[in-house]
Motif scaffolding. Structure first.
Motif, PDB file in Angstrom:
ATOM      1  N   ARG A 130     -27.244 -11.044  20.174  1.00  0.00           N
ATOM      2  CA  ARG A 130     -28.945 -11.147  20.610  1.00  0.00           C
ATOM      3  C   ARG A 130     -29.172 -12.014  21.653  1.00  0.00           C
ATOM      4  NH1 ARG A 130     -31.747  -7.798  16.619  1.00  0.00           N
ATOM      5  NH2 ARG A 130     -30.470  -7.839  14.641  1.00  0.00           N
ATOM      6  N   GLY A 131     -30.163 -11.876  22.100  1.00  0.00           N
ATOM      7  CA  GLY A 131     -30.862 -12.472  23.526  1.00  0.00           C
ATOM      8  C   GLY A 131     -31.413 -13.499  23.435  1.00  0.00           C
ATOM      9  N   ASN A 132     -32.228 -13.727  22.202  1.00  0.00           N
ATOM     10  CA  ASN A 132     -33.245 -15.003  22.142  1.00  0.00           C
ATOM     11  C   ASN A 132     -32.908 -15.539  21.089  1.00  0.00           C
ATOM     12  OD1 ASN A 132     -34.912 -14.123  24.865  1.00  0.00           O
ATOM     13  ND2 ASN A 132     -34.880 -12.211  23.530  1.00  0.00           N
ATOM     14  N   VAL A 133     -32.346 -16.697  20.809  1.00  0.00           N
ATOM     15  CA  VAL A 133     -31.804 -17.477  19.798  1.00  0.00           C
ATOM     16  C   VAL A 133     -32.359 -18.845  19.855  1.00  0.00           C
ATOM     17  CG1 VAL A 133     -29.585 -18.203  18.444  1.00  0.00           C
ATOM     18  CG2 VAL A 133     -30.007 -15.742  19.523  1.00  0.00           C
ATOM     19  N   LEU A 134     -32.688 -19.349  18.867  1.00  0.00           N
ATOM     20  CA  LEU A 134     -32.819 -20.857  18.621  1.00  0.00           C
ATOM     21  C   LEU A 134     -31.861 -21.251  17.569  1.00  0.00           C
ATOM     22  CD1 LEU A 134     -34.559 -23.544  18.926  1.00  0.00           C
ATOM     23  CD2 LEU A 134     -35.801 -22.857  16.973  1.00  0.00           C
ATOM     24  N   GLY A 135     -30.841 -22.345  18.046  1.00  0.00           N
ATOM     25  CA  GLY A 135     -30.125 -22.756  17.030  1.00  0.00           C
ATOM     26  C   GLY A 135     -30.253 -24.299  16.845  1.00  0.00           C
ATOM     27  N   MET A 136     -30.549 -24.655  15.565  1.00  0.00           N
ATOM     28  CA  MET A 136     -31.009 -26.037  14.911  1.00  0.00           C
ATOM     29  C   MET A 136     -29.874 -26.635  14.263  1.00  0.00           C
ATOM     30  SD  MET A 136     -34.700 -24.842  13.623  1.00  0.00           S
ATOM     31  CE  MET A 136     -34.811 -26.675  13.212  1.00  0.00           C
ATOM     32  N   VAL A 137     -29.872 -28.032  14.206  1.00  0.00           N
ATOM     33  CA  VAL A 137     -28.860 -28.885  13.491  1.00  0.00           C
ATOM     34  C   VAL A 137     -30.023 -29.627  12.518  1.00  0.00           C
ATOM     35  CG1 VAL A 137     -27.671 -30.896  13.365  1.00  0.00           C
ATOM     36  CG2 VAL A 137     -27.029 -28.937  14.981  1.00  0.00           C
ATOM     37  N   VAL A 138     -29.927 -29.586  11.209  1.00  0.00           N
ATOM     38  CA  VAL A 138     -30.579 -30.545  10.218  1.00  0.00           C
ATOM     39  C   VAL A 138     -29.569 -31.467   9.731  1.00  0.00           C
ATOM     40  CG1 VAL A 138     -32.257 -30.619   8.590  1.00  0.00           C
ATOM     41  CG2 VAL A 138     -32.341 -28.534   9.925  1.00  0.00           C
ATOM     42  N   SER A 139     -29.541 -32.707  10.035  1.00  0.00           N
ATOM     43  CA  SER A 139     -28.452 -33.610   9.526  1.00  0.00           C
ATOM     44  C   SER A 139     -28.979 -35.047   9.633  1.00  0.00           C
ATOM     45  CB  SER A 139     -27.189 -33.399  10.332  1.00  0.00           C
ATOM     46  OG  SER A 139     -26.062 -34.115   9.777  1.00  0.00           O
TER      47      SER A 139
END
Length: 335
Positions: A151-160
């Motif tokens: 995929r070209g358009n990605v948001l990666g998140m950390v919830v910690s």
């Protein structure tokens, strides 16, 4: 075979051997957070070959914390048989001055303007050392080898311990002016909400970070007065149907959904990958997240976004740190 042909064959075999040797080199990947210090030796294809971790010491000064990190790294490399290294990739909690990586993690008070990149360069001379925000490394890992692959358009998140993010647009990491693009943890989701460590009020991190969620639940009557309770215990009680624990997870999920709706409208995303300890709560977190996202993502293009758990699980940040070494053409823009 002529002498020249023999020389050419030998030279070609030498080049192939060098290429094989380079391919066999491993990245030393490091993930530094408020709860844990983790390290791994990662192959060029993204497979974690060796892995170790320890709790982040909370009672040490800056040099004591540095020695603890070195002890973890030395043990990992020694246990793996001292393999040749291709470089050092690091994800560290922010803020930091990037790309020089003087780090001041909000959740690691012992380090303020700690020269992490320079210290690692001294420890591993001659090797590339690349340091980025830990949540950005999660985003990179998920795009390189996880839920955002292809995929070209990605948001990666950390919830910690905190909430952070990293942004991939058109297939490349977006750094922003200071290396902090994608930092969704400080999107305001409730202007009248609780104060945040950044000095603002109502940030996503203030509501959804694990310790903040625990504190809110205790204020509402869940295990009051205890100082040793954790987000894991809160999640377990929510699974058992405890009303306050369940309300806490619902509160975090709704805040995440609101923030992701804003990001989807702004960045025209395809995938949002959510990792970190709290993401292990599963439907307790993702069901209210989806409900809030669908309520607030009203434009057709924003409604196409998919929110998924990080496919790489707890190793996403380490794999992303390795990608700073092995896929620098897409994920490292500072050398």
């Amino acid at each position: 075979m002529s002498e020249r042909a023999t020389w050419e064959a030998t030279a070609i075999e030498g080049l192939r051997a060098a290429e094989r040797g380079a391919a066999e080199r491993l990245a030393l990947a490091i993930d530094i957070g408020g709860t844990k210090l983790a390290a791994a030796l990662v192959e060029p294809g993204g497979r974690v070959a060796h892995h170790d971790r320890t709790h982040t010491p909370v009672d040490l000064d800056a040099e004591g914390l540095w020695r603890s990190l070195l002890a973890l790294l030395d043990k990992l490399v020694a246990d793996a048989g001292d393999p040749p290294l291709a470089g050092i990739g690091v994800g560290c909690g922010g803020p930091m001055r990037w790309p020089s990586a003087e780090v001041s993690p909000l959740n690691i008070p012992a380090w303020r303007d700690f020269p992490l990149r320079d210290r690692l360069r001294e420890r591993y001379p001659g090797l590339p050392v690349r340091v980025h925000n830990d949540a950005i490394c999660v985003a990179v890992g998920e795009h390189w080898r996880g839920a955002g692959r292809g995929r070209g358009n990605v948001l990666g998140m950390v919830v910690s311990t905190g909430v952070g993010g990293g942004l991939i647009l058109d297939g490349r990491l977006v750094d922003g002016a200071s290396g902090n693009a994608g930092h969704i943890g400080h999107v305001v989701v409730d202007p009248a909400g609780p104060p945040c460590k950044c000095g603002g009020r109502g940030c996503l991190e203030a509501i959804a970070r694990g310790p903040g969620l625990v504190a809110w639940a205790q204020e509402q009557g869940w295990r009051p007065g205890r100082t040793d309770v954790t987000g894991v215990e809160l999640t377990e009680d929510a699974r058992r149907g405890h009303p306050v624990a369940s309300a806490a997870m619902d509160r975090a999920g709704r805040a995440l959904g609101i923030a992701i709706a804003s990001a989807a409208h702004l960045c025209d995303l395809e995938v949002v990958s959510v990792g970190g300890g709290l993401s292990q709560a599963g439907p307790l977190l993702f069901d209210p997240l989806e409900e809030a996202l669908r309520a607030h993502a009203r434009m057709d293009f924003a409604r196409q976004v998919r929110v998924v758990p990080a496919a790489l699980g707890q190793t996403a940040g380490l794999v992303g740190a390795a990608a700073l070494v092995f896929a620098a053409d897409r994920y490292w823009n500072a050398d």
